[in-house]
Scaffold this active site. Structure first.
Site, PDB file in Angstrom:
ATOM      1  N   GLU A 143       0.825  -1.215   0.000  1.00 16.24           N
ATOM      2  CA  GLU A 143       0.000   0.000   0.000  1.00 16.24           C
ATOM      3  C   GLU A 143       0.861   1.268   0.000  1.00 16.24           C
ATOM      4  OE1 GLU A 143      -1.980   1.014   3.704  1.00 16.24           O
ATOM      5  OE2 GLU A 143      -3.753   1.695   2.613  1.00 16.24           O
ATOM      6  N   GLU A 240     -11.871   2.712   5.992  1.00 16.16           N
ATOM      7  CA  GLU A 240     -10.767   2.944   6.923  1.00 16.16           C
ATOM      8  C   GLU A 240     -10.744   4.420   7.331  1.00 16.16           C
ATOM      9  OE1 GLU A 240      -6.731   2.360   5.480  1.00 16.16           O
ATOM     10  OE2 GLU A 240      -6.266   1.211   7.269  1.00 16.16           O
TER      11      GLU A 240
HETATM   12  O1  LIG Z   1      -3.901   3.219   5.299  1.00 15.76           O
HETATM   13  C1  LIG Z   1      -3.491   2.705   6.338  1.00 15.76           C
HETATM   14  O2  LIG Z   1      -3.031   3.373   7.261  1.00 15.76           O
HETATM   15  C2  LIG Z   1      -3.635   1.198   6.497  1.00 15.76           C
HETATM   16  O3  LIG Z   1      -4.284   0.663   5.405  1.00 15.76           O
HETATM   17  C3  LIG Z   1      -2.478   0.385   6.835  1.00 15.76           C
HETATM   18  O4  LIG Z   1      -2.503  -0.799   6.629  1.00 15.76           O
HETATM   19  C4  LIG Z   1      -1.250   0.941   7.445  1.00 15.76           C
HETATM   20  O5  LIG Z   1      -1.430   1.791   8.497  1.00 15.76           O
HETATM   21 MG   LIG Z   2      -5.117   2.130   4.108  1.00 18.87          MG
END
Ligand SMILES: O=C(O)[C@@H](O)C(=O)CO
Ligand SMILES: [Mg+2]
Length: 258
Positions: A143, A240
């Site tokens: 990510e 999220e």
């Molecule tokens: O975006 C985020 O913060 C989360 O998806 C993660 O996995 C790491 O903090």
């Molecule tokens: Mg995230």
């Protein structure tokens, strides 16, 4: 129709973690994700999922010492053995929770000059993890994270994530595209998603810039959800975000998709 997963690390956070499963189900969610399962036994978590008829769609591999500020170890030289142990631990939990995808956090750049070495370690660790996960029909995710939320995080742009996918060529390695991070770093979300769709394995959302509910802030999420439908995105969308108040009070945006 978009499919939303409640992120239990952030949502329903007025109650202890294990109580959040029931709250998510009562609010109409069919799936959940969260950062880390490791404070609980696989059996405890599996029981919550079964009790509330929820699917687990994502969690992260062990991130190093999170409480001390570490944000993953996949790109950290000298931590390879720990990373590999974490892959085994993640696979064990993924089996117990029937969770099909795991996110490997890269870690922080401590010294700029270390970047080339970190990239070598990152590629080697990701290749190893992707192949181990492939033996179990699991997907590995990376990510890109914005530089304001996690200063020094190793990858920040969608293009960096997809360049790594192209270099490694592991079919079960994908990018977790968090629109919150992507908007802060680069914007142009529709074009960005279209460009990289083939390599996107999971999506996350939050309002920008405050990371509140998706109906707050500068991003037009209803338009993005329609775009994802039009383009045939059939994966999950993780919610999220930090609720501004009680999570249920901020779920008006979710009403059309409950
Ligand atoms: O975006 C985020 O913060 C989360 O998806 C993660 O996995 C790491 O903090
Ligand atoms: Mg995230």
């Amino acid at each position: 129709m978009p499919r939303f997963a409640a992120n239990l690390s952030m949502m329903f956070n007025d109650v202890p973690f294990l109580e959040r499963f029931g709250r998510a189900a009562a609010a109409g969610f069919k799936a959940v994700e969260y950062l880390f399962p490791y404070d609980f036994t696989p059996a405890e978590l599996a029981e919550r999922l079964a009790e509330h008829d929820l699917r687990q769609v994502l969690f992260n591999l062990p991130p190093g010492d999170f409480a001390a500020g570490e944000r993953g170890i996949a790109a950290l030289p000298g931590r390879e053995a720990e990373f590999r142990e974490g892959v085994d631990r993640g696979i064990e939990y993924a089996h117990a929770l029937s969770c099909p995808r795991l996110h490997a956090m890269a870690g922080l750049v401590s010294v700029e000059g270390l970047r080339p070495r970190m990239r070598e370690v990152y590629l080697e660790n990701l290749r190893y993890a992707a192949r181990r996960l492939a033996e179990h029909q699991l997907t590995l995710l990376i990510e890109p994270i914005n530089t304001r939320s996690i200063p020094g995080y190793f990858i920040n742009l969608q293009s960096e994530g997809h360049a790594i996918l192209a270099e490694l060529g592991e079919p079960n390695l994908k990018v977790q595209m968090d629109f919150f991070h992507a908007q802060i770093m680069e914007g142009d979300l529709t074009a960005c998603f279209k460009r990289f769709q083939a390599g996107v394995g999971h999506i996350q959302i939050a309002g920008v810039p405050d990371r509140y509910e998706p109906d707050t802030g500068e991003v037009n999420y209803p338009q993005l959800f329609a775009m994802l439908d039009d383009l045939g995105y059939d994966g999950w969308i993780g919610c999220e975000y930090n609720p501004r108040g009680l999570t249920e009070d901020g779920l008006g945006w979710f009403a059309p998709w409950r």
